[in-house]
Design an enzyme around this catalytic site. Structure first.
Site, PDB file in Angstrom:
ATOM      1  N   ASN A 102       0.837  -1.201   0.000  1.00  0.00           N
ATOM      2  CA  ASN A 102       0.000   0.000   0.000  1.00  0.00           C
ATOM      3  C   ASN A 102       0.871   1.251   0.000  1.00  0.00           C
ATOM      4  O   ASN A 102       1.935   1.304   0.635  1.00  0.00           O
ATOM      5  CB  ASN A 102      -1.018   0.003   1.147  1.00  0.00           C
ATOM      6  N   TYR A 155      -5.680  11.674   1.346  1.00  0.00           N
ATOM      7  CA  TYR A 155      -5.930  10.278   1.729  1.00  0.00           C
ATOM      8  C   TYR A 155      -6.592   9.405   0.665  1.00  0.00           C
ATOM      9  O   TYR A 155      -6.195   8.255   0.471  1.00  0.00           O
ATOM     10  CB  TYR A 155      -6.770  10.218   3.017  1.00  0.00           C
ATOM     11  N   CYS A 193      -4.071   0.640  -2.619  1.00  0.00           N
ATOM     12  CA  CYS A 193      -3.903  -0.565  -1.796  1.00  0.00           C
ATOM     13  C   CYS A 193      -2.860  -1.504  -2.416  1.00  0.00           C
ATOM     14  O   CYS A 193      -2.552  -1.423  -3.614  1.00  0.00           O
ATOM     15  CB  CYS A 193      -5.222  -1.320  -1.691  1.00  0.00           C
ATOM     16  N   GLU A 243      -3.096  -4.706  -3.090  1.00  0.00           N
ATOM     17  CA  GLU A 243      -3.604  -5.624  -4.117  1.00  0.00           C
ATOM     18  C   GLU A 243      -3.645  -4.937  -5.474  1.00  0.00           C
ATOM     19  O   GLU A 243      -3.282  -5.510  -6.498  1.00  0.00           O
ATOM     20  CB  GLU A 243      -5.016  -6.098  -3.754  1.00  0.00           C
ATOM     21  N   CYS A 262     -10.266  -4.777   0.594  1.00  0.00           N
ATOM     22  CA  CYS A 262     -11.355  -3.800   0.540  1.00  0.00           C
ATOM     23  C   CYS A 262     -12.219  -4.025  -0.702  1.00  0.00           C
ATOM     24  O   CYS A 262     -11.843  -4.749  -1.635  1.00  0.00           O
ATOM     25  CB  CYS A 262     -10.796  -2.382   0.552  1.00  0.00           C
TER      26      CYS A 262
HETATM   27  N1  THU Z   1      -5.339  -1.369   2.432  1.00  0.00           N
HETATM   28  C1  THU Z   1      -4.801  -2.198   1.475  1.00  0.00           C
HETATM   29  O1  THU Z   1      -3.649  -2.039   1.075  1.00  0.00           O
HETATM   30  N2  THU Z   1      -5.569  -3.211   1.009  1.00  0.00           N
HETATM   31  C2  THU Z   1      -6.857  -3.440   1.387  1.00  0.00           C
HETATM   32  O2  THU Z   1      -7.540  -4.242   0.771  1.00  0.00           O
HETATM   33  C3  THU Z   1      -7.383  -2.752   2.572  1.00  0.00           C
HETATM   34  C4  THU Z   1      -6.687  -1.483   2.921  1.00  0.00           C
HETATM   35  C5  THU Z   1      -4.519  -0.272   2.945  1.00  0.00           C
HETATM   36  C6  THU Z   1      -4.973   1.090   2.519  1.00  0.00           C
HETATM   37  C7  THU Z   1      -4.388   1.952   3.619  1.00  0.00           C
HETATM   38  O3  THU Z   1      -3.056   2.281   3.261  1.00  0.00           O
HETATM   39  C8  THU Z   1      -4.363   1.052   4.836  1.00  0.00           C
HETATM   40  O4  THU Z   1      -4.534  -0.265   4.341  1.00  0.00           O
HETATM   41  C9  THU Z   1      -5.452   1.368   5.850  1.00  0.00           C
HETATM   42  O5  THU Z   1      -6.689   1.427   5.243  1.00  0.00           O
END
Ligand code: THU
Length: 131
Positions: free
Chosen positions: A45, A51, A56, A58, A87
């Site tokens: 991420n 923000y 993310c 993935e 997410c």
């Molecule tokens: N995040 C991911 O990298 N993948 C997900 O599927 C869920 C959330 C990251 C985004 C952000 O940098 C941190 O997790 C908190 O939300």
């Protein structure tokens, strides 16, 4: 995929989380995405002072792979400290290319919380065939 290959993919996802850029959430995520012919693309991420511009882990892995010409994927491992769940945006973006891909959620010790198929995380998903 053999058990050895799966363990390697899990280790790769955990390592990828170490490269997360997370000054705001302090929540590292790593991903290791495997193509059907065995190549592996990693992602972490990458947060942003604006923000919502955060990407993310993935999607980082997926866009790296797709931009290198990959279109076919059979597995992704997502690693977080608490084996967190992908997410909704990532589920949708991955569904575009690989609804039947295997997905594992693991923690940083390699414990597997969930091992299943992407489309089970996005029932009745909207994909290319929906248009
Ligand atoms: N995040 C991911 O990298 N993948 C997900 O599927 C869920 C959330 C990251 C985004 C952000 O940098 C941190 O997790 C908190 O939300």
């Amino acid at each position: 995929m053999s058990e050895v290959e799966l363990q390697s993919l899990i280790t790769t996802a955990i390592d990828a989380a170490k490269r997360a850029y997370i000054p705001y959430s302090h929540y590292p995520v790593g991903a290791a995405l495997r193509t059907t012919d065995g190549r592996v693309y990693t992602g972490c991420n990458i947060e942003n002072a604006s923000y919502p511009a955060t990407i993310c882990a993935e999607r980082t892995a997926l866009v790296k792979a797709v931009s290198e010409g990959e279109r076919s994927f059979d597995c992704i491992v997502v690693a977080t400290r608490n084996a967190g769940s992908p997410c909704g945006i990532c589920r949708q973006v991955m569904y575009e290319f690989a609804p039947e891909m295997r997905l594992l959620m693991v923690d940083f010790e390699g414990n597997v919380r969930w091992d299943g198929v992407l489309q089970d995380l996005l029932p009745l998903g909207f994909g290319p065939g929906s248009l």
